[in-house]
Design a protein around this motif. Structure first.
Motif, mmCIF file in Angstrom:
data_model
loop_
_atom_site.group_PDB
_atom_site.id
_atom_site.type_symbol
_atom_site.label_atom_id
_atom_site.label_comp_id
_atom_site.label_asym_id
_atom_site.label_seq_id
_atom_site.Cartn_x
_atom_site.Cartn_y
_atom_site.Cartn_z
ATOM 1 N N CYS A 55 39.650 38.145 131.993
ATOM 2 C CA CYS A 55 40.289 39.462 131.957
ATOM 3 C C CYS A 55 39.774 40.229 130.749
ATOM 4 C CB CYS A 55 41.807 39.314 131.893
ATOM 5 S SG CYS A 55 42.690 40.891 131.735
ATOM 6 N N VAL B 132 39.365 44.521 140.174
ATOM 7 C CA VAL B 132 38.399 45.444 139.583
ATOM 8 C C VAL B 132 39.066 46.794 139.379
ATOM 9 C CG1 VAL B 132 36.187 46.607 139.881
ATOM 10 C CG2 VAL B 132 36.446 44.221 140.597
ATOM 11 N N PHE C 189 42.091 38.064 139.651
ATOM 12 C CA PHE C 189 41.333 39.128 139.002
ATOM 13 C C PHE C 189 41.079 40.287 139.957
ATOM 14 C CE2 PHE C 189 40.233 35.269 136.665
ATOM 15 C CZ PHE C 189 40.511 35.671 135.368
ATOM 16 N N MET D 125 35.338 33.950 135.300
ATOM 17 C CA MET D 125 35.906 35.275 135.191
ATOM 18 C C MET D 125 36.903 35.322 134.044
ATOM 19 S SD MET D 125 36.396 36.579 139.113
ATOM 20 C CE MET D 125 34.985 36.719 140.216
ATOM 21 N N LYS E 181 30.638 43.723 140.522
ATOM 22 C CA LYS E 181 31.317 43.454 139.249
ATOM 23 C C LYS E 181 31.777 42.004 139.184
ATOM 24 C CE LYS E 181 33.228 44.488 135.303
ATOM 25 N NZ LYS E 181 32.425 44.829 134.109
ATOM 26 N N ARG E 182 32.325 41.498 140.274
ATOM 27 C CA ARG E 182 32.755 40.104 140.309
ATOM 28 C C ARG E 182 31.552 39.156 140.185
ATOM 29 N NH1 ARG E 182 37.741 38.668 142.213
ATOM 30 N NH2 ARG E 182 39.189 40.371 142.652
ATOM 31 N N LEU F 198 36.915 44.211 134.865
ATOM 32 C CA LEU F 198 37.536 43.097 135.583
ATOM 33 C C LEU F 198 38.758 42.660 134.796
ATOM 34 C CD1 LEU F 198 37.019 41.204 138.073
ATOM 35 C CD2 LEU F 198 36.143 39.552 136.396
#
Length: 243
Positions: free
Chosen positions: A158, A179, A177, A156, A146-147, A199
């Protein structure tokens, strides 16, 4: 259909590497240059660079040519991969799928060969650790994937409040951040897909769990109304209420 599929290579040379492919690419009808997707090499996440070329029989992912040096430096094999979307099941129940994918090395005279792969939508999670345990198992690679997907988009963000962090965080900005599972793994054993993960920044994550059983979508709507998707740090200054 899922937003992403995971292609786990089962040939010896690949050493279990996993490519994370955006399912929307299968709908592309034109050539697209300079794309990238995350690839898991053991516990390390790297970016595979490629060009996307539509073909009569499927899609050609070109990891060689101008991308060969950059991919080789990351430990990615330069070459060409062909995926035929019509051969992929359109229902989640038919995954994981053991099949073969056409691949050829990035060298003069190289021929395509069929290599074994396992195509997944996610990994099993949620199994109780013991008879009396209150904790459930998690799959470590899911958070990394996911990252990696967020990193491949440039930065990244939010998914709840829209913050990208503060410039003062410098190289540590990604540490804010976390998950989040949209459906709690405490509900029992199941396959968690990438689509079931969000995320979000640490502030929103703490608030979300503090609110109890509230859907991420509803939380996003409430936080959007309260915070207006700020560009700076996420600061919850008003109480959030679930409806």
């Amino acid at each position: 259909m899922p937003e992403h599929i995971l292609i786990k290579w089962r040939n010896k040379d690949a050493r279990g590497s996993v490519d994370i492919i955006d399912f929307s690419w299968f709908e592309k009808k034109r050539e697209i240059q300079d794309q990238q997707h995350p690839t898991m090499l053991g516990k390390e996440m790297v970016s595979s660079k490629f060009d996307l070329v539509p073909m009569d029989s499927g899609l050609l992912f070109r990891y060689g040519g101008k991308h060969a040096a950059a991919n080789a430096k990351q430990g990615i094999f330069p070459g060409d991969m062909i995926i035929v979307p019509a051969e992929l099941p359109n229902t989640k129940e038919k995954y994981p799928l053991d099949t073969q994918i056409a691949w050829r090395e990035d060298s003069v005279g190289a021929q395509y060969e069929q290599l074994p792969v396992r195509i997944l939508l996610g990994y099993p999670e949620g199994k109780r650790r013991g008879l009396w345990s209150a904790t459930s198992t998690r799959h470590a690679q899911l958070a990394s994937i996911k990252r990696g997907l967020a990193r491949a988009k440039g930065k990244m963000t939010c998914e709840a409040c829209g913050t990208t962090g503060h410039e003062a965080y410098g190289s540590a900005v990604e540490r804010i951040f976390e998950v989040h599972h949209k459906v709690a793994i405490s509900g029992g054993q199941r396959v968690t897909t990438i689509d079931n993960l969000a995320l979000i920044c640490a502030n929103c994550h703490n608030a979300l769990h503090g609110l109890g059983k509230i859907a991420l979508r509803i939380f996003w709507l409430v936080s959007d109304e309260v915070l207006g998707h700020p560009s700076g740090p996420c600061l919850i200054t008003q109480p959030l209420t679930a409806h």
